[in-house]
Design a protein around this motif. Structure first.
Motif, PDB file in Angstrom:
ATOM      1  N   TYR A 367       0.766  -0.973  -0.159  1.00  0.00           N
ATOM      2  CA  TYR A 367       0.068   0.141  -0.091  1.00  0.00           C
ATOM      3  C   TYR A 367       0.924   1.794  -0.010  1.00  0.00           C
ATOM      4  O   TYR A 367       0.693   2.312  -0.655  1.00  0.00           O
ATOM      5  CB  TYR A 367      -0.808  -0.193   1.225  1.00  0.00           C
ATOM      6  CG  TYR A 367      -1.512  -1.288   1.246  1.00  0.00           C
ATOM      7  CD1 TYR A 367      -3.007  -1.493   0.837  1.00  0.00           C
ATOM      8  CD2 TYR A 367      -1.408  -2.117   2.536  1.00  0.00           C
ATOM      9  CE1 TYR A 367      -3.140  -2.492   1.088  1.00  0.00           C
ATOM     10  CE2 TYR A 367      -2.342  -2.991   2.869  1.00  0.00           C
ATOM     11  CZ  TYR A 367      -3.279  -3.824   1.972  1.00  0.00           C
ATOM     12  OH  TYR A 367      -4.027  -5.018   1.357  1.00  0.00           O
ATOM     13  N   SER A 368       2.010   1.406   0.549  1.00  0.00           N
ATOM     14  CA  SER A 368       2.382   2.027   1.007  1.00  0.00           C
ATOM     15  C   SER A 368       3.914   2.215   1.797  1.00  0.00           C
ATOM     16  O   SER A 368       4.416   2.061   2.765  1.00  0.00           O
ATOM     17  CB  SER A 368       1.866   3.754   1.654  1.00  0.00           C
ATOM     18  OG  SER A 368       3.075   4.373   2.076  1.00  0.00           O
ATOM     19  N   ARG A 369       5.572   2.559   0.349  1.00  0.00           N
ATOM     20  CA  ARG A 369       6.376   2.295   1.243  1.00  0.00           C
ATOM     21  C   ARG A 369       6.452   2.727   2.073  1.00  0.00           C
ATOM     22  O   ARG A 369       7.227   2.521   2.703  1.00  0.00           O
ATOM     23  CB  ARG A 369       7.392   2.226   0.323  1.00  0.00           C
ATOM     24  CG  ARG A 369       7.228   0.928  -1.054  1.00  0.00           C
ATOM     25  CD  ARG A 369       8.163   1.569  -1.994  1.00  0.00           C
ATOM     26  NE  ARG A 369       7.934   0.339  -3.442  1.00  0.00           N
ATOM     27  CZ  ARG A 369       8.619  -0.815  -3.059  1.00  0.00           C
ATOM     28  NH1 ARG A 369      10.188  -1.191  -2.628  1.00  0.00           N
ATOM     29  NH2 ARG A 369       8.835  -1.970  -3.956  1.00  0.00           N
ATOM     30  N   PRO A 370       6.533   3.884   2.156  1.00  0.00           N
ATOM     31  CA  PRO A 370       6.792   4.936   3.360  1.00  0.00           C
ATOM     32  C   PRO A 370       6.434   4.295   4.676  1.00  0.00           C
ATOM     33  O   PRO A 370       6.673   4.518   5.771  1.00  0.00           O
ATOM     34  CB  PRO A 370       6.357   6.356   3.162  1.00  0.00           C
ATOM     35  CG  PRO A 370       6.938   6.709   1.609  1.00  0.00           C
ATOM     36  CD  PRO A 370       5.891   5.047   1.163  1.00  0.00           C
ATOM     37  N   GLN A 371       4.851   4.226   4.391  1.00  0.00           N
ATOM     38  CA  GLN A 371       4.543   4.127   5.862  1.00  0.00           C
ATOM     39  C   GLN A 371       4.926   2.367   6.254  1.00  0.00           C
ATOM     40  O   GLN A 371       4.997   2.195   7.433  1.00  0.00           O
ATOM     41  CB  GLN A 371       2.697   3.835   5.447  1.00  0.00           C
ATOM     42  CG  GLN A 371       1.808   5.250   4.768  1.00  0.00           C
ATOM     43  CD  GLN A 371       2.121   5.657   6.775  1.00  0.00           C
ATOM     44  OE1 GLN A 371       2.255   5.224   8.433  1.00  0.00           O
ATOM     45  NE2 GLN A 371       1.116   6.666   6.430  1.00  0.00           N
ATOM     46  N   ALA A 372       5.623   1.440   5.678  1.00  0.00           N
ATOM     47  CA  ALA A 372       5.439   0.539   5.712  1.00  0.00           C
ATOM     48  C   ALA A 372       7.296   0.929   6.620  1.00  0.00           C
ATOM     49  O   ALA A 372       7.491  -0.220   7.409  1.00  0.00           O
ATOM     50  CB  ALA A 372       5.854  -0.768   4.480  1.00  0.00           C
ATOM     51  N   ALA A 373       8.005   1.213   6.077  1.00  0.00           N
ATOM     52  CA  ALA A 373       9.121   1.709   6.814  1.00  0.00           C
ATOM     53  C   ALA A 373       8.800   2.367   7.975  1.00  0.00           C
ATOM     54  O   ALA A 373       9.851   1.865   8.966  1.00  0.00           O
ATOM     55  CB  ALA A 373      10.189   2.990   5.715  1.00  0.00           C
ATOM     56  N   ILE A 374       7.719   2.772   8.399  1.00  0.00           N
ATOM     57  CA  ILE A 374       7.504   3.788   9.595  1.00  0.00           C
ATOM     58  C   ILE A 374       7.668   2.362  10.423  1.00  0.00           C
ATOM     59  O   ILE A 374       8.281   2.042  11.265  1.00  0.00           O
ATOM     60  CB  ILE A 374       6.475   4.474   9.571  1.00  0.00           C
ATOM     61  CG1 ILE A 374       6.454   5.736   8.810  1.00  0.00           C
ATOM     62  CG2 ILE A 374       5.917   4.372  10.500  1.00  0.00           C
ATOM     63  CD1 ILE A 374       5.639   6.741   8.974  1.00  0.00           C
ATOM     64  N   GLY A 375       6.528   1.354   9.754  1.00  0.00           N
ATOM     65  CA  GLY A 375       6.232   0.269  10.991  1.00  0.00           C
ATOM     66  C   GLY A 375       7.745  -0.706  11.325  1.00  0.00           C
ATOM     67  O   GLY A 375       7.542  -1.233  12.105  1.00  0.00           O
TER      68      GLY A 375
END
Length: 510
Positions: A367-375
């Motif tokens: 869904y979102s690489r930046p959001q996945a990076a945060i997780g």
């Protein structure tokens, strides 16, 4: 005739017959869980019973959800240990005093949030951050119990180093502890598949007590637990209050995410109202009660709330009944004297192991690489920074906020010219962080079209306009008029009407 969705206060104060059976059923589950979570928090086992008894009684009148069961929970217990283990040795009188003060601070914070009606902060936690933190915290919880379930006392401090030492020295394992632990996990996990109300925890406790009492069990046992009711605790170590502020804030907000999720889920499924502000008040009162009982911070338990609902609870008084049953059990805690510590450790592992969700965490990449990076970063920081996991939470929240602000700075601009002049249409959220981009884009357009004398600003694509952006627009209009241009505002969004009236009106009338 439309049916009112407001709760009937008269009915809410009445106890339903189903609440008695539900409260009793949950109490039987809460007693061993409470002692296990006390150990996870670095507290004596009996304090777990105190916070399984007093807080749910105190919270019942103020609660919003009829199903939410308040008491010791795994994530809050782990956060408690993370905050306090840096200040005192677990299990000491100093540590217990700090835990009570921490519960008091969490209670005051949650009560304040509820009273000033800021319950919406429960929704401000980024889901990727929560997924990453919860998965890593569950791993830490499981690793923290490895030495307990194997009957080993590692010579190395630290959850992960101690666990590695334990796993690499099987000659020190106590095999009776390992067998009891595996049996406990199997009873709880397989029991859930048979039926959500299957008493796997109770059966495991019964087997553990019988095995320890009648056979030659050499592993550590629970031992003597103080009997009787808790006395009120008034002597708090106030000098340590500054050192607990950040940790208390993290627990107050992050620890509310679980009860909020539980209550929202069941409110949707059963089509009943739920009030986050009211629940904050209830959870605040519960933590104040935990503090004065000499306990540690508490929250809402997912497993016990689910069991409460399935057992037939209808009102919030089922939680009070659970607390009363646990309270009346306190004089009889000697029956658990022979309970192996390994069983308590296995109860913790079996309860939280389902919170490790690598598929959900890695699925964020779709869904979102930046959001996945945060997780993923929150996940790794929680493991690396242990036991200071509250720092990982703060960093994860900061990253989520920074990413959001970065996205909010991005605006899309449309422009066109016709016989009526230059049309300029920004789209997005206009606030002080993105206002400068509008000013820069507008100046660039005027430089490209020096012949323009009429400018039409289309504001329909803006979701929100804050005061700084409104002042910026006013300055643009003033500069344009000074340059001999006529400026017209079109499609002003409803949410910006007040700013138009108060900030821009004099420009429109000049």
């Amino acid at each position: 005739m439309e049916r009112s969705t407001q709760p009937n206060k008269t009915k809410a104060l009445a106890i339903h017959p189903g609440d008695f059976l539900a409260g009793l059923s949950v109490a039987l589950l809460a007693i061993p869980q409470a002692m296990a979570y006390a150990g996870l928090a670095g507290m004596p086992a009996y304090t777990g019973l105190y916070v399984a008894a007093i807080p749910p009684i105190a919270a019942a009148y103020f609660a919003s959800s009829p199903y939410l069961q308040t008491g010791p929970v795994a994530l809050t217990a782990l956060l408690t240990f993370a905050v306090l283990s840096q200040l005192a040795h677990p299990g000491t009188a100093e540590y217990i005093g700090l835990a009570a003060l921490l519960a008091l601070m969490v209670g005051v914070a949650r009560l304040a949030v509820g009273l000033i009606r800021l319950g919406s902060v429960a929704y401000l936690m980024s889901q990727p951050m929560l997924i990453g933190f919860t998965s890593a915290a569950a791993i830490l919880i499981c690793f923290s119990q490895l030495s307990t379930v194997l009957g080993v006392q590692p010579p190395i401090d630290g959850v992960l180093p101690g666990s590695v030492w334990t796993l690499t020295h099987p000659s020190f394992w106590e095999w009776g502890s390992l067998i009891l632990s595996l049996l406990t996990v199997a009873l709880i996990q397989l029991g859930r598949r048979l039926h959500p109300l299957f008493p796997g925890v109770l059966i495991a406790v019964g087997i553990g007590v019988a095995y320890s009492h009648w056979w030659d069990y050499s592993g550590p046992i629970l031992g003597d637990v103080p009997t009787g009711f808790p006395s009120l605790h008034w002597d708090f170590p106030w000098a340590s209050l500054p050192a607990l502020l950040i940790g208390a804030g993290v627990i107050a907000i992050l620890g509310f995410a679980e009860p909020a999720s539980i209550a929202r889920t069941y409110a949707t499924q059963d089509r009943i109202p739920w009030d986050a502000n009211q629940e904050f008040v209830g959870q605040g009162v519960a933590n104040l009660a935990a503090a004065f009982a000499g306990g540690f911070p508490v929250g809402g338990s997912f497993s016990r709330s689910a069991a409460n609902r399935l057992a037939g609870a209808k009102t919030r008084w089922s939680g009070a009944i659970t607390g009363i049953v646990v309270l009346f059990f306190l004089p009889f805690t000697t029956v658990l004297r022979d309970l192996p510590q390994a069983v308590l450790g296995a109860i913790v592992i079996a309860t939280v192991m389902n919170l490790v969700r690598p598929r959900q965490l890695l699925g964020l990449l779709k869904y979102s690489r930046p959001q996945a990076a945060i997780g993923l970063l929150t996940f790794m920081l929680t493991l690396v920074l242990a036991p200071r996991i509250e720092i990982a939470v703060i960093i994860g929240v900061a990253l989520a906020v920074a990413h959001h602000l970065r996205r909010e700075q991005k605006l899309v601009f449309d422009h066109w010219t016709d016989a009526g002049g230059l049309h300029f249409k920004p789209q997005g959220v206009l606030w002080f962080g993105s206002a400068y981009t509008v000013e820069a884009e507008f100046a660039e357009l005027l430089a490209k079209h020096p012949e323009v004398t009429d400018v039409k600003l289309h504001l329909g694509g803006l979701g929100r306009i804050d005061l700084s952006a409104a002042i910026m627009f006013k300055q643009l209009m003033e500069d344009a008029k000074t340059a001999g241009m006529k400026v017209e505002l079109l499609d002003v969004p409803p949410m910006a009407k007040s700013w138009v009236d108060r900030v821009w009106q004099e420009e429109l009338e000049a």
